[in-house]
Scaffold this active site. Sequence first.
Site, PDB file in Angstrom:
ATOM      1  N   ASN A   1     -11.745   2.340  -1.567  1.00 40.36           N
ATOM      2  CA  ASN A   1     -10.685   1.518  -2.124  1.00 40.36           C
ATOM      3  C   ASN A   1     -11.214   0.452  -3.081  1.00 40.36           C
ATOM      4  O   ASN A   1     -10.553   0.107  -4.058  1.00 40.36           O
ATOM      5  CB  ASN A   1      -9.865   0.869  -1.009  1.00 40.36           C
ATOM      6  CG  ASN A   1      -8.434   0.596  -1.436  1.00 40.36           C
ATOM      7  OD1 ASN A   1      -7.826   1.401  -2.156  1.00 40.36           O
ATOM      8  ND2 ASN A   1      -7.882  -0.536  -1.023  1.00 40.36           N
TER       9      ASN A   1
ATOM     10  N   TYR B   1      -6.098   8.988  -5.645  1.00 43.21           N
ATOM     11  CA  TYR B   1      -6.340   9.550  -4.324  1.00 43.21           C
ATOM     12  C   TYR B   1      -7.033  10.912  -4.374  1.00 43.21           C
ATOM     13  O   TYR B   1      -7.054  11.583  -5.404  1.00 43.21           O
ATOM     14  CB  TYR B   1      -5.013   9.718  -3.568  1.00 43.21           C
ATOM     15  CG  TYR B   1      -4.108   8.522  -3.613  1.00 43.21           C
ATOM     16  CD1 TYR B   1      -4.590   7.237  -3.297  1.00 43.21           C
ATOM     17  CD2 TYR B   1      -2.764   8.641  -3.962  1.00 43.21           C
ATOM     18  CE1 TYR B   1      -3.755   6.141  -3.329  1.00 43.21           C
ATOM     19  CE2 TYR B   1      -1.928   7.556  -3.997  1.00 43.21           C
ATOM     20  CZ  TYR B   1      -2.418   6.300  -3.685  1.00 43.21           C
ATOM     21  OH  TYR B   1      -1.588   5.219  -3.738  1.00 43.21           O
TER      22      TYR B   1
ATOM     23  N   GLN C   1      -3.453  -0.389  -6.071  1.00 40.82           N
ATOM     24  CA  GLN C   1      -4.857  -0.786  -6.183  1.00 40.82           C
ATOM     25  C   GLN C   1      -5.478  -0.316  -7.497  1.00 40.82           C
ATOM     26  O   GLN C   1      -6.432  -0.930  -7.979  1.00 40.82           O
ATOM     27  CB  GLN C   1      -5.658  -0.230  -4.995  1.00 40.82           C
ATOM     28  CG  GLN C   1      -7.166  -0.443  -5.057  1.00 40.82           C
ATOM     29  CD  GLN C   1      -7.624  -1.871  -4.774  1.00 40.82           C
ATOM     30  OE1 GLN C   1      -6.951  -2.837  -5.110  1.00 40.82           O
ATOM     31  NE2 GLN C   1      -8.786  -2.021  -4.153  1.00 40.82           N
TER      32      GLN C   1
ATOM     33  N   CYS D   1       0.873  -1.177   0.000  1.00 35.33           N
ATOM     34  CA  CYS D   1       0.000   0.000   0.000  1.00 35.33           C
ATOM     35  C   CYS D   1       0.902   1.215   0.000  1.00 35.33           C
ATOM     36  O   CYS D   1       1.395   1.647   1.056  1.00 35.33           O
ATOM     37  CB  CYS D   1      -0.946   0.020   1.189  1.00 35.33           C
ATOM     38  SG  CYS D   1      -2.151   1.382   1.074  1.00 35.33           S
ATOM     39  N   LEU D   2       1.127   1.778  -1.166  1.00 37.68           N
ATOM     40  CA  LEU D   2       2.090   2.861  -1.332  1.00 37.68           C
ATOM     41  C   LEU D   2       1.733   4.076  -0.488  1.00 37.68           C
ATOM     42  O   LEU D   2       2.562   4.609   0.245  1.00 37.68           O
ATOM     43  CB  LEU D   2       2.177   3.220  -2.814  1.00 37.68           C
ATOM     44  CG  LEU D   2       3.104   4.366  -3.210  1.00 37.68           C
ATOM     45  CD1 LEU D   2       3.807   4.049  -4.530  1.00 37.68           C
ATOM     46  CD2 LEU D   2       2.316   5.678  -3.357  1.00 37.68           C
TER      47      LEU D   2
ATOM     48  N   CYS E   1      -0.255   3.805  -7.330  1.00 40.53           N
ATOM     49  CA  CYS E   1      -1.118   3.093  -6.387  1.00 40.53           C
ATOM     50  C   CYS E   1      -1.230   1.653  -6.861  1.00 40.53           C
ATOM     51  O   CYS E   1      -1.565   1.412  -8.029  1.00 40.53           O
ATOM     52  CB  CYS E   1      -2.503   3.739  -6.345  1.00 40.53           C
ATOM     53  SG  CYS E   1      -3.730   2.828  -5.371  1.00 40.53           S
TER      54      CYS E   1
END
Length: 293
Positions: free
Chosen positions: A195, A165, A228, A108-109, A226
Amino acid sequence: MSHQVCQTARASRPPGRCPLPRFERTNPVTDHHIGLIVPSSNLTMETELPRMLTARESIAPEDRFVFHSSRMRMKHVTPDELRDMNAQTERAALELADARPDVVATACLVAIMAQGPGHHCVAEADITSALRAEGAHAPVVSSAGALLSGVEALGARRVAIITPYMRELTAKVVHYLEEAGIEVVDALSLEVPDNLAVARLDPADLRDHWRRLNLGRADALVLSACVQMPSLASIQPVEDEAGLPVLSAATSTAFRILTELGLPPVVPGAGRLLGGQVSGPGGSGAEAMAGRS
């Protein structure tokens, strides 16, 4: 505050992109066990990494990859939930230690970068300590540290980035990169706080999103800062069209996983970072693979 990347890959940046050769198997098959620490709502890390490393098996069938995950609860990408998730890291690392993986990647950056410049070194050290306490000796990779290593390996000093984000968190990512000596010439926030919704974003949309960035001074484009936000399907097409190296948090993590395993960092169709021209163990990826054949 200046920051030195704790583990770096040496840069090699020849022009153009060469086709990857297929090397006939001459070595026994080896299963490489990869431990992943992922947010509970992350769907993409366990999709894109296996896809990349399965694609690698098409040119290097002697190396196979097996994945083992431990999850940390997090649904919304907010500062409070990120802090709460980080508090679960030791428990997740201890679970993976029991599987004796060959390398561990925490994925998770923004959870790391939101804690302030250089925190990937702290996070990697904490996970390493937890593993060692249980007798596991795997090297540890973070997606945050991997992105810094990927940019450096490409010889880039100025990047443009796309994140899913909210702007507040994107600003923290920009600050983190700039404190590490990487100038961010432009940034695009897609502003998706949920998320799971991030995982449902269509990677094909990135083929349009990148055009909203000013790339005039950029040495490289981070198509997804990211792990995700899906981007793998667009990495190579955008790189081919943009005319500069394109990487992501996921391709950077694959690069670091392979180099930590002592393997050539080569994956077909995943951009210049994994295209066989960037230095890893034993020289460039293509040279190292040729040496193993």
